[in-house]
Design an enzyme around this catalytic site. Structure first.
Site, PDB file in Angstrom:
ATOM      1  N   SER A  62       0.805  -1.335  -0.105  1.00 54.94           N
ATOM      2  CA  SER A  62       0.038   0.116   0.110  1.00 54.94           C
ATOM      3  C   SER A  62       0.868   1.442  -0.165  1.00 54.94           C
ATOM      4  CB  SER A  62      -0.903  -0.039   1.179  1.00 54.94           C
ATOM      5  OG  SER A  62      -1.894  -1.058   1.177  1.00 54.94           O
TER       6      SER A  62
HETATM    7  N1  SAM Z   1      -0.190  -4.862   4.328  1.00 54.10           N
HETATM    8  C1  SAM Z   1       0.250  -5.270   3.133  1.00 54.10           C
HETATM    9  C2  SAM Z   1       1.618  -4.705   3.082  1.00 54.10           C
HETATM   10  O1  SAM Z   1       2.008  -4.143   3.709  1.00 54.10           O
HETATM   11  O2  SAM Z   1       2.401  -5.095   2.184  1.00 54.10           O
HETATM   12  C3  SAM Z   1      -0.482  -5.062   1.645  1.00 54.10           C
HETATM   13  C4  SAM Z   1      -1.486  -6.086   1.586  1.00 54.10           C
HETATM   14  S1  SAM Z   1      -1.882  -6.375  -0.103  1.00 54.10           S
HETATM   15  C5  SAM Z   1      -2.905  -4.725  -0.509  1.00 54.10           C
HETATM   16  C6  SAM Z   1      -3.420  -7.327   0.364  1.00 54.10           C
HETATM   17  C7  SAM Z   1      -2.948  -8.806   0.704  1.00 54.10           C
HETATM   18  O3  SAM Z   1      -4.258  -9.383   1.612  1.00 54.10           O
HETATM   19  C8  SAM Z   1      -2.575  -9.687  -0.082  1.00 54.10           C
HETATM   20  O4  SAM Z   1      -1.370 -10.286   0.046  1.00 54.10           O
HETATM   21  C9  SAM Z   1      -3.478 -10.982  -0.371  1.00 54.10           C
HETATM   22  O5  SAM Z   1      -2.858 -12.168  -0.577  1.00 54.10           O
HETATM   23  C10 SAM Z   1      -4.201 -10.850   1.089  1.00 54.10           C
HETATM   24  N2  SAM Z   1      -5.427 -11.397   1.182  1.00 54.10           N
HETATM   25  C11 SAM Z   1      -6.381 -11.283   0.390  1.00 54.10           C
HETATM   26  N3  SAM Z   1      -7.405 -12.159   0.932  1.00 54.10           N
HETATM   27  C12 SAM Z   1      -6.940 -12.583   2.255  1.00 54.10           C
HETATM   28  C13 SAM Z   1      -7.758 -13.522   3.260  1.00 54.10           C
HETATM   29  N4  SAM Z   1      -8.801 -13.895   3.109  1.00 54.10           N
HETATM   30  N5  SAM Z   1      -6.969 -13.729   4.228  1.00 54.10           N
HETATM   31  C14 SAM Z   1      -5.365 -13.041   4.563  1.00 54.10           C
HETATM   32  N6  SAM Z   1      -5.107 -12.552   3.390  1.00 54.10           N
HETATM   33  C15 SAM Z   1      -5.678 -12.081   2.353  1.00 54.10           C
END
Ligand code: SAM
Length: 218
Positions: free
Chosen positions: A63
């Protein structure tokens, strides 16, 4: 902590965070300290302190620095807090949370991303982080209740499991809306079944895929 590119982080905090109203001095300091460039793929490291999200592995994103700081400021992190983050991704926002609270729990559904993030936490000596692979829409019941929960993927609704795993007085910050665009919401648990919701500002996150999120391929 790696102190290289510290000048760029100081400029990022001044120009992108302070000028947009991030005020919590501990959050600002953590954003100055954590080396964001170590959480982005090598080909994007030169852009690590720019004002935007960047692609990471597995088709996901890290993000925008402002969004990371704003979401963390919205939980009003206290040193004794136990915080859950759903969507560990690169691990960057978990690493920013680490010096601000007692314990950070993270759930990620992508095993490759989670393994990379864990390696970075170890290399950086961040000892108060526990992560697991799984569907974060269901939270992490065994470690609940939490003082705060951050969801860093966009959800069609507020997952009831996450509300159930908040302490009374706890805060959930989550993007809610369509698959492509959402509004950031802050939900405070006022009593066992009483919640106060506030819609804050529009955001664009990758989808939260899981039982209480969007249906996904696998
Ligand atoms: N917080 C992260 C960072 O600092 O890099 C950014 C996160 S990225 C925008 C969203 C993440 O959510 C992805 O890695 C994706 O695989 C994960 N994701 C999506 N659905 C999910 C779920 N149900 N449980 C856990 N992770 C999930």
């Amino acid at each position: 902590m790696d102190t290289s590119r510290s000048d760029e982080r100081h400029a990022m905090v001044k120009e992108q965070l302070e000028k947009r109203g991030i005020r919590d001095p501990r959050v600002l300091q953590a954003m100055r300290d954590v080396p964001r460039h170590l959480f982005v793929p090598p080909q994007f490291q030169n852009k690590a302190y720019e004002d935007g999200p960047l692609p990471i592995e597995s088709g996901q994103t890290i993000s925008q620095p402002y969004i990371v700081a704003s979401m963390i400021e919205l939980i009003e992190p206290q040193p004794a807090f136990r915080v859950l983050e759903v969507g560990v991704g690169s691990g960057y926002s978990v690493a920013v949370l680490s010096p601000l609270v007692a314990q950070v729990y993270g759930v990620e559904r992508d095993s490759a991303l989670l393994a990379q993030a864990e390696t970075k936490f170890k290399e950086m000596g961040l000892a108060n982080i526990q992560v697991k692979l799984g569907d974060g829409t269901l939270g992490w019941e065994d470690e609940s209740p939490f003082d705060a929960i951050l969801v860093t993927a966009g959800s069609p609704r507020v997952p009831s499991s996450l509300l159930a795993q908040l302490k009374v007085g706890g805060v959930l910050v989550i993007p809610v809306g369509k698959r492509e665009e959402q509004n950031l919401m802050r939900v405070v648990k006022r009593s066992k079944d009483g919640y106060q919701e506030k819609t804050l500002y529009p955001v664009r996150f990758v989808p939260l895929i899981g039982k209480e999120g969007w249906p996904g391929a696998g």
